[in-house]
Structure formats: C-alpha cells, structure tokens
Design a protein around this motif. Structure first.
Motif, PDB file in Angstrom:
ATOM      1  N   LEU A  10       4.404   2.167   3.875  1.00  0.00           N
ATOM      2  CA  LEU A  10       4.997   2.669   2.630  1.00  0.00           C
ATOM      3  C   LEU A  10       4.067   3.601   1.873  1.00  0.00           C
ATOM      4  N   GLY A  11       2.801   3.639   2.274  1.00  0.00           N
ATOM      5  CA  GLY A  11       1.825   4.382   1.484  1.00  0.00           C
ATOM      6  C   GLY A  11       1.448   3.593   0.244  1.00  0.00           C
ATOM      7  N   ASP A  12       0.983   4.282  -0.786  1.00  0.00           N
ATOM      8  CA  ASP A  12       0.662   3.621  -2.052  1.00  0.00           C
ATOM      9  C   ASP A  12       1.937   3.462  -2.869  1.00  0.00           C
ATOM     10  N   VAL A  13       2.202   2.239  -3.322  1.00  0.00           N
ATOM     11  CA  VAL A  13       3.448   1.928  -4.027  1.00  0.00           C
ATOM     12  C   VAL A  13       3.158   1.615  -5.494  1.00  0.00           C
ATOM     13  N   GLN A  14       3.816   2.353  -6.377  1.00  0.00           N
ATOM     14  CA  GLN A  14       3.716   2.073  -7.807  1.00  0.00           C
ATOM     15  C   GLN A  14       4.605   0.886  -8.145  1.00  0.00           C
ATOM     16  N   LEU A  15       4.026  -0.133  -8.748  1.00  0.00           N
ATOM     17  CA  LEU A  15       4.723  -1.381  -9.020  1.00  0.00           C
ATOM     18  C   LEU A  15       5.212  -1.459 -10.460  1.00  0.00           C
ATOM     19  N   GLN A  16       6.136  -2.367 -10.701  1.00  0.00           N
ATOM     20  CA  GLN A  16       6.642  -2.570 -12.063  1.00  0.00           C
ATOM     21  C   GLN A  16       5.527  -2.942 -13.029  1.00  0.00           C
ATOM     22  N   SER A  17       4.515  -3.624 -12.522  1.00  0.00           N
ATOM     23  CA  SER A  17       3.406  -4.078 -13.360  1.00  0.00           C
ATOM     24  C   SER A  17       2.537  -2.935 -13.851  1.00  0.00           C
ATOM     25  N   HIS A  23      -1.796   1.275   0.405  1.00  0.00           N
ATOM     26  CA  HIS A  23      -1.549   1.162   1.848  1.00  0.00           C
ATOM     27  C   HIS A  23      -0.542   0.055   2.145  1.00  0.00           C
ATOM     28  N   ALA A  24       0.538   0.038   1.393  1.00  0.00           N
ATOM     29  CA  ALA A  24       1.526  -1.038   1.507  1.00  0.00           C
ATOM     30  C   ALA A  24       2.270  -0.965   2.837  1.00  0.00           C
ATOM     31  N   LYS A  25       2.651  -2.129   3.327  1.00  0.00           N
ATOM     32  CA  LYS A  25       3.425  -2.192   4.566  1.00  0.00           C
ATOM     33  C   LYS A  25       4.436  -3.324   4.487  1.00  0.00           C
ATOM     34  N   LEU A  26       5.575  -3.103   5.109  1.00  0.00           N
ATOM     35  CA  LEU A  26       6.590  -4.130   5.269  1.00  0.00           C
ATOM     36  C   LEU A  26       6.697  -4.486   6.741  1.00  0.00           C
ATOM     37  N   ALA A  27       6.564  -5.759   7.041  1.00  0.00           N
ATOM     38  CA  ALA A  27       6.770  -6.255   8.400  1.00  0.00           C
ATOM     39  C   ALA A  27       8.229  -6.657   8.544  1.00  0.00           C
ATOM     40  N   TYR A  28       8.826  -6.277   9.657  1.00  0.00           N
ATOM     41  CA  TYR A  28      10.242  -6.582   9.848  1.00  0.00           C
ATOM     42  C   TYR A  28      10.555  -6.682  11.332  1.00  0.00           C
ATOM     43  N   LYS A  29      11.703  -7.253  11.641  1.00  0.00           N
ATOM     44  CA  LYS A  29      12.177  -7.297  13.013  1.00  0.00           C
ATOM     45  C   LYS A  29      13.678  -7.064  13.019  1.00  0.00           C
ATOM     46  N   THR A  30      14.160  -6.344  14.011  1.00  0.00           N
ATOM     47  CA  THR A  30      15.593  -6.091  14.130  1.00  0.00           C
ATOM     48  C   THR A  30      16.151  -6.799  15.357  1.00  0.00           C
TER      49      THR A  30
END
Length: 337
Positions: A10-17, A23-30
């Motif tokens: 995701l790159g750098d993610v600006q958060l609500q906080s 260097h954010a990442k989401l792990a997933y499976k399809t």
C-alpha cells in the motif's frame, strides 16, 4: 499460521489518527475465479484472533459460499501478524510504536486492494464474524454503491460502552505483567497473555455453556482445562502488541466516525443501502442481540435473524456450535438469491 498468501503493498498510508503507517501491506488469499461479469466476488475480513486460514471454515464445496461458484477474497486485518502489525513492521514503528489503526483505515485499504490490485468493482457479499463483522458494517456504510449485500454475525456497527469496558478488563490483565514493560518487552509477557486469556474466556461463552459443561464437547474435562487451553493458544500464537493494536481498533469501532457521516450514527446506519441480514447469538455477552435490533430498525434493507445458542459469542467460532454452519449458509443463500 500459514505463509500461503499474497501481499499487497500500500505504500505509506495516512491514518485517521493523523499518523502514517509506513510501508503498509495487506496479506490476503483468494479462492475460486472471478466470473466474466465480475458478479461473484465475496469479501471476508478476518476477526480478532483470526487469519485468512480460519475464515476457510465458513465456505467450501457444497456450502453456500463455494469457490467453485464464488471468488472469495479473505483479507487479514492490520495487527494480526500477517498484514502490517507491531510484530512485523519496520523497526521505527514496531511494538508499542505501531500507529493507531482504525477499522475505517482497514476498510479503506481493503477497498484499494479490491479495486486496484484485484480489479473488482462490485462485491456480491461482504461477511464475517466478530471484528470481521464490524468491518462488514463499515463496508456497507462506506461503499454502499459497490456492495450488494452484507452479513455481519456476532458483531456491531458501533462498539458499545459495555463492550469497551470488557476490553479494558482483558487489556489491564495483560498489561499488569511486569514483563509488559510498556510494550517494549524483549520476550513475550507470558503471564500477562495467560491472564488476558483467562479473563477473555469468561466473556466468550455464556453462563449456560459453563453451567451445563458444554466445554466437554471440545475435549476439556473441566473449566480449568478450558482455561489452560485458552492460555496456551494465546501464548503460542499471539504477540501481545498485536493483540492490543487490534483491541484499540475494536474499541474505537464506529461506522459514523469519519468525514462521510461526521459522527451521526443514525445517518450512517441509514446509509447502509445493501441488503443485510444481521445474525447475533442470543447469548453473546458483548455483542448482544439488542444492539443489532436497534441497528436493523435504522437500516433500510436489514433483517434481524438471531441464532439461538448456548455458546455465547463463540457460537459462530469455527467448529464450535454444530448448528451454526447450516444457519449461516441459509442466510447467505437468502441474500445471494
């Protein structure tokens, strides 16, 4: 926990906080194949102590959700040890320095995964248990034009004050361990994790579950055996900072806490336009049916469908209540048909 999954950068993610998750990442499976029309995609976020592998208990050959007919995306929430978490991120944000990530942040990033990485523009269904169900409500409120139906079970659209207090209790038990050290521990605070598990076990099941000795169905001869089993699960499988990062997100859970709805909870519920079936367990101690009843009244296309069980919140935990699978499958079938 299996390493058989994909990772979306995701790159750098600006958060609500106001913080930045670097260097954010989401792990997933399809599972399965997206249809030519793109109309068979189903999203399943993960729950509090779950990964995509435990979601596999909710679908399969011959089930209402079947990879032979559906394209199922199981996405790990931040903090669960596979997606960006205190235990696996860059050193400057590791451990107690991990940024505060909300359920809103999770869902916005999941949306990027669905659209940017997987090329999906419609979701036939979003569904999940517990914290995954809380994310499911967020999907319905934030992306009502993209989602056809939602099915949260044993969850809520907003964390209640009582639920918040329950979580304060398990958090305090963990942090009372001197080895916790403000989150800057060298080795896991084992005593705290065991205390966390023991307190949690009292909330996960109902009074009738313990009174009638239903824990024997899981191979435990006594309450003490069950408690020791919970201790071992938390010590063996979970990082303390990971647990608390997700716990914070849970405590802040509120589908209206964003710029779209400005804190107007009724407006956010009215904004959930997809068809919905809400499934509470009748004996859930922290996501009680009463909360879901109030939500259903304010949602345009929602049905409240309580599941009668003595297993409390864990009625929907994979492999616990033998009748739940059929109940869930019927609700999914009703929504998809």
């Amino acid at each position: 926990m299996t390493a058989e999954y994909e990772s979306f950068a995701l790159g750098d993610v600006q958060l609500q906080s106001g913080e930045t998750l670097k260097h954010a990442k989401l792990a997933y499976k399809t599972y399965g194949t997206l249809s030519p029309k793109g109309d068979n995609a189903v999203l399943m976020p993960t729950f509090y102590t779950g990964t995509h592998t435990r979601n596999e208990a909710y679908f399969g050959p011959g089930r209402a959700l079947d990879p032979a007919r559906h394209f199922i995306v199981s996405v790990n929430m931040f903090g669960n040890g596979l997606s960006s978490s205190p235990s696996n991120t860059i050193p400057e944000q590791a451990g107690a320095r991990f940024p505060h990530v909300t359920l809103y942040d999770n869902v916005v990033c999941q949306h990027r995964l669905i659209v940017e990485e997987l090329g999906i523009d419609r979701l036939a269904l979003v569904t999940g248990w517990s914290m995954a169900g809380c994310q499911t409500y967020h999907w319905g409120a934030l992306y009502p034009d993209m989602v056809e139906a939602i099915l949260p079970f044993c969850a809520s659209a907003k964390t209640s004050p009582h639920n918040f207090v329950f979580l304060e209790g398990v958090k305090a038990a963990l942090q009372a361990d001197s080895a916790w050290n403000g989150g800057d521990y060298g080795t896991q605070p084992v005593t705290g994790l065991k205390a966390f598990a023991r307190v949690y076990a009292g909330w996960a099941y109902s009074q009738a579950f313990y009174r009638e000795g239903l824990y024997r169905q899981f191979g435990f001869e006594s309450v003490e055996d069950l408690l020791q089993g919970w201790e071992a699960d938390h010590v063996d499988n979970w990082d303390a900072n990971d647990l608390l990062a997700k716990l914070w997100a849970w405590q802040q859970g509120d589908i209206s806490a964003n710029s779209r709805y400005g804190g107007d909870f009724d407006k956010a519920l009215a904004g959930i336009l997809p068809k919905a079936i809400l499934i509470p367990s009748t004996t859930d101690l922290y996501f009680p049916p009463e909360d879901n009843a109030l939500e259903a009244e304010r949602m345009p296309h929602a049905e409240l469908r309580p599941y009668v069980s003595k297993f409390g919140h864990c009625a929907a935990s994979p492999g616990k209540d033998p009748g739940f699978d059929a109940f869930l499958d019927q609700a999914i079938t009703d929504l998809l048909d």
